[in-house]
Design a protein around this motif. Structure first.
Motif, mmCIF file in Angstrom:
data_model
loop_
_atom_site.group_PDB
_atom_site.id
_atom_site.type_symbol
_atom_site.label_atom_id
_atom_site.label_comp_id
_atom_site.label_asym_id
_atom_site.label_seq_id
_atom_site.Cartn_x
_atom_site.Cartn_y
_atom_site.Cartn_z
ATOM 1 N N CYS A 1 0.830 -1.222 0.000
ATOM 2 C CA CYS A 1 0.000 0.000 0.000
ATOM 3 C C CYS A 1 0.862 1.269 0.000
ATOM 4 C CB CYS A 1 -0.870 -0.039 1.257
ATOM 5 S SG CYS A 1 -1.868 1.434 1.517
ATOM 6 N N TYR A 2 0.520 2.222 -0.881
ATOM 7 C CA TYR A 2 1.259 3.488 -0.928
ATOM 8 C C TYR A 2 1.136 4.245 0.389
ATOM 9 C CZ TYR A 2 2.223 3.290 -5.965
ATOM 10 O OH TYR A 2 2.690 2.944 -7.215
ATOM 11 N N GLY A 3 0.031 4.036 1.095
ATOM 12 C CA GLY A 3 -0.141 4.715 2.382
ATOM 13 C C GLY A 3 0.481 3.938 3.536
ATOM 14 N N GLY B 1 -3.786 -3.223 3.597
ATOM 15 C CA GLY B 1 -3.746 -2.053 2.723
ATOM 16 C C GLY B 1 -5.004 -1.221 2.862
ATOM 17 N N GLY C 1 -6.857 -0.204 0.492
ATOM 18 C CA GLY C 1 -7.881 -0.642 -0.454
ATOM 19 C C GLY C 1 -8.273 0.435 -1.449
ATOM 20 N N LYS C 2 -7.646 1.613 -1.367
ATOM 21 C CA LYS C 2 -8.056 2.728 -2.232
ATOM 22 C C LYS C 2 -6.944 3.231 -3.143
ATOM 23 C CE LYS C 2 -11.207 4.342 1.352
ATOM 24 N NZ LYS C 2 -10.767 4.600 2.723
ATOM 25 N N CYS C 3 -5.701 3.136 -2.722
ATOM 26 C CA CYS C 3 -4.615 3.726 -3.514
ATOM 27 C C CYS C 3 -4.333 2.870 -4.761
ATOM 28 C CB CYS C 3 -3.351 3.877 -2.664
ATOM 29 S SG CYS C 3 -2.552 2.307 -2.285
ATOM 30 N N CYS D 1 -2.866 -0.598 -3.941
ATOM 31 C CA CYS D 1 -3.867 -1.535 -3.423
ATOM 32 C C CYS D 1 -4.787 -2.002 -4.543
ATOM 33 C CB CYS D 1 -4.692 -0.875 -2.318
ATOM 34 S SG CYS D 1 -3.841 -0.807 -0.723
#
Ligand code: ZN
Length: 241
Positions: free
Chosen positions: A197-199, A211, A213-215, A218
């Motif tokens: 995940c980028y976040g 993750g 689930g939005k980036c 993900c």
């Protein structure tokens, strides 16, 4: 069986698959991770957990996993703006590349790793660059990697190969490759312990792992998981069904 490899290991899905790929092919596998100011530095926290599991649960690779090192590369924050470095509200890039692009990141990673391989006597670098399922990053392309390999070997007087086993795979194929190498045990390890995940979201668990689930990362991982598990691709928000 080749002698030794240095794997660029972040603790994500791709680099965990690459580490297993290397363990299958080399007698000794060392790893290096880079702390470059990435927003998803949390993925680095998973490294030890993954190493411990690879040592404990994969007896087919006894004693092969060698030393690990994290190298700090603070230069990027001084040189570039990128959403991957936590810079917010960036205008679109004039070169058309996504705002997550960190110019020169993989070029610097491979250069540092090649220096380490030269000094550590490794035959190969193993890295998870992939040109099929990414966002057009030019330093993930096979041409870039091939020409870097030539330049680095000339400049370092070395014969280190740069192996990129994921280059032409999509994320679904990468899950499949993990299963071919280490069976469901490896797939489960990647699902439960790796973070892409980028976040750097480590607290919410999705069917395909940790993750937000939005980036974009993900989303790629979820789509790949859906393909790997033979389910239909998830409908994206706003898409007509
Ligand atoms: Zn995410």
């Amino acid at each position: 069986m080749r002698e030794s490899a240095l794997v660029l290991f972040s603790g994500g899905q791709d680099s965990t698959t690459c580490a297993a790929w290397a363990l299958q092919r080399f007698n000794r596998v060392d790893t290096v991770g880079f702390a470059y100011g990435q927003e998803n530095a949390n993925e680095l926290l998973q490294r030890d957990t993954i190493f411990n599991a690879l040592r404990r649960d994969f007896r087919e690779w006894p004693g092969k996993l060698g030393s690990d090192r994290i190298v700090r590369l603070d230069l990027f924050g001084q040189l570039v703006k990128s959403s991957l470095l936590g810079d917010e509200g960036l205008p679109p890039r004039t070169d058309g590349l996504p705002v997550s692009f960190v110019p020169g990141r993989n070029v610097v990673f491979l250069t540092v790793a090649a220096i380490m391989a030269k000094e550590g006597g490794h035959d190969a670098l193993v890295a998870g660059m992939c040109e099929t399922d990414y966002e057009g990053y030019p330093d993930c392309r096979d041409d870039t990697i091939k020409s870097l390999q030539a330049s680095l070997n000339l400049g370092l007087q070395a014969r280190t190969s740069i192996e990129t086993p994921l280059m032409y795979l999509d994320k679904g194929d990468t899950w499949k490759l993990a299963e071919q190498i280490g069976g469901k045990r490896l797939v489960n390890l990647i699902v439960n312990q790796s973070c892409t995940c980028y976040g750097g979201e480590l607290t919410s668990m999705q069917p395909w792992g940790m993750g937000c689930g939005k980036c974009a990362a993900c989303e790629r991982r979820a789509k790949g998981w859906a393909k790997y598990t033979f389910k239909a691709e998830p409908t994206l928000e706003g898409e007509a069904s």
